[in-house]
Design an enzyme around this catalytic site. Sequence first.
Site, PDB file in Angstrom:
ATOM      1  N   ASP A   1       9.402 -25.766 -45.818  1.00  0.00           N
ATOM      2  CA  ASP A   1      10.081 -24.765 -46.640  1.00  0.00           C
ATOM      3  C   ASP A   1       9.878 -23.375 -46.041  1.00  0.00           C
ATOM      4  O   ASP A   1       9.810 -23.232 -44.815  1.00  0.00           O
ATOM      5  CB  ASP A   1       9.533 -24.849 -48.073  1.00  0.00           C
ATOM      6  CG  ASP A   1      10.592 -24.565 -49.121  1.00  0.00           C
ATOM      7  OD1 ASP A   1      10.980 -23.388 -49.254  1.00  0.00           O
ATOM      8  OD2 ASP A   1      11.014 -25.499 -49.814  1.00  0.00           O
TER       9      ASP A   1
ATOM     10  N   HIS B   1      10.260 -19.418 -52.220  1.00  0.00           N
ATOM     11  CA  HIS B   1      10.761 -20.767 -52.476  1.00  0.00           C
ATOM     12  C   HIS B   1       9.710 -21.845 -52.208  1.00  0.00           C
ATOM     13  O   HIS B   1       9.537 -22.772 -53.007  1.00  0.00           O
ATOM     14  CB  HIS B   1      12.000 -21.006 -51.617  1.00  0.00           C
ATOM     15  CG  HIS B   1      12.796 -22.215 -51.980  1.00  0.00           C
ATOM     16  ND1 HIS B   1      12.549 -23.457 -51.444  1.00  0.00           N
ATOM     17  CD2 HIS B   1      13.852 -22.379 -52.816  1.00  0.00           C
ATOM     18  CE1 HIS B   1      13.419 -24.326 -51.919  1.00  0.00           C
ATOM     19  NE2 HIS B   1      14.228 -23.703 -52.759  1.00  0.00           N
TER      20      HIS B   1
ATOM     21  N   SER C   1      16.213 -27.952 -55.972  1.00  0.00           N
ATOM     22  CA  SER C   1      14.948 -27.564 -55.338  1.00  0.00           C
ATOM     23  C   SER C   1      13.775 -27.781 -56.268  1.00  0.00           C
ATOM     24  O   SER C   1      12.649 -27.996 -55.820  1.00  0.00           O
ATOM     25  CB  SER C   1      14.976 -26.082 -54.946  1.00  0.00           C
ATOM     26  OG  SER C   1      15.440 -25.902 -53.643  1.00  0.00           O
TER      27      SER C   1
END
EC number: 3.4.21.-
Length: 407
Positions: free
Chosen positions: A162, A194, A350
């Site tokens: 990520d 994220h 996600s």
Amino acid sequence: MQLLNLSLFFLLPFATANPIPQDSQNIIPGQYIVTLKDGLTTAEIDAHKTWLAFTHRSNIAAKGHSGIESEGVFKHFQIHKLNMYAAGLDKKTVEELRRSPHVKSVLPDQKIYLAEAVTQSNAGWNLGYMSSKGQPSPSWSTLTNYTYDSTAGEGVWAYVLDTGVNVNHVEFEGRAILGRNSIPNRPHEDTFGHGTYVGGIIAGKTYGVAKKATVVSAKAFDGGSSSYRYILDSYEWIVKNITDSDRKSKSVINLSISGAKYQPFDEAIENAFQAGITTVVASGNDGRDASQNTPASSPNAITVGALRWENTRPGFSNYGKVVDLFAPGELIRSGWTGGNNATRVASGTSAASPHVAGLVAYLMSIETLSSPSEVTARVLNLTIPGLVKDARGSPNKVAYNGIQEML
């Protein structure tokens, strides 16, 4: 997001590897991913490398190319039996590569995106849902009790490919470590948020499914998009780290990322599966059939769609036969960037994928699951069927941790 749409194709020995039409706005000019044919010997691979270096140098000298096309091979990748490399190449060299008896495919590198989260207001229903057999509640705010085995992922490693992970975030209690940084000239820290968010859903002390698992950061993004040059570098490192550490049955990879179908990366995931490694992926946020997306369409990845608290599929969540199950993906709070206590509430596949990666880590810590096939079968065996409204041809299955049967 609409990216490149590539089709699976096979090459006969000595046949030309013809290019597939692609969406030009997402191609990275001059940069390619070259996949070699299966079964080549070490001597054949070495001979190919030598030939390529000579051919590329000759073509660059003849045409006077500069920039990315003149750089040649950036990195070779080996994932189980799969051999490939990323390279900056001129068009003449690409044409010659496509005629090489050693080459399976030559594809332009392309952008791939985070299955990015959308910020929402207050939330917190998701963990209670994971231990409640997916039964809807009069209000999402009443799903506040999360019941789980106290082992909670202890002794399991969750790899997050990520934007990096803030390993100092209080959610990780010292259980997060820095692994691979594939982004050149950038620090291994999460400035985007994220990766920390995803890691927190997997293993955060407050927001995580497997609250005692160890999170390993592999940074392949430095923002909302990246390229397969960096994705493959991180993924190769993860597979090697798991293999070298002899913990295949105690490791899971999470990919909360999504792009148009891209066969080289699908093959990488398949080779990791054949090597004994489990990968969990997001279905994507395009509101379309997930068979058009990578890594969602990878046959032996566990592909996860998003679900609302009332058992409806959000319009953004991709769907279809390649989706294996659904998990909470709307109004989910987890760790974020901006401080070691920072959090954010967001929505997206996600968020759904790390719920299942966390579930895999949780199950690995309390049961003997020796292969990815056994992991997938166990996760799907625990699912609650028939709850999802508007599943759109997806298997109608909802993630569940099985705790009520264990009590």
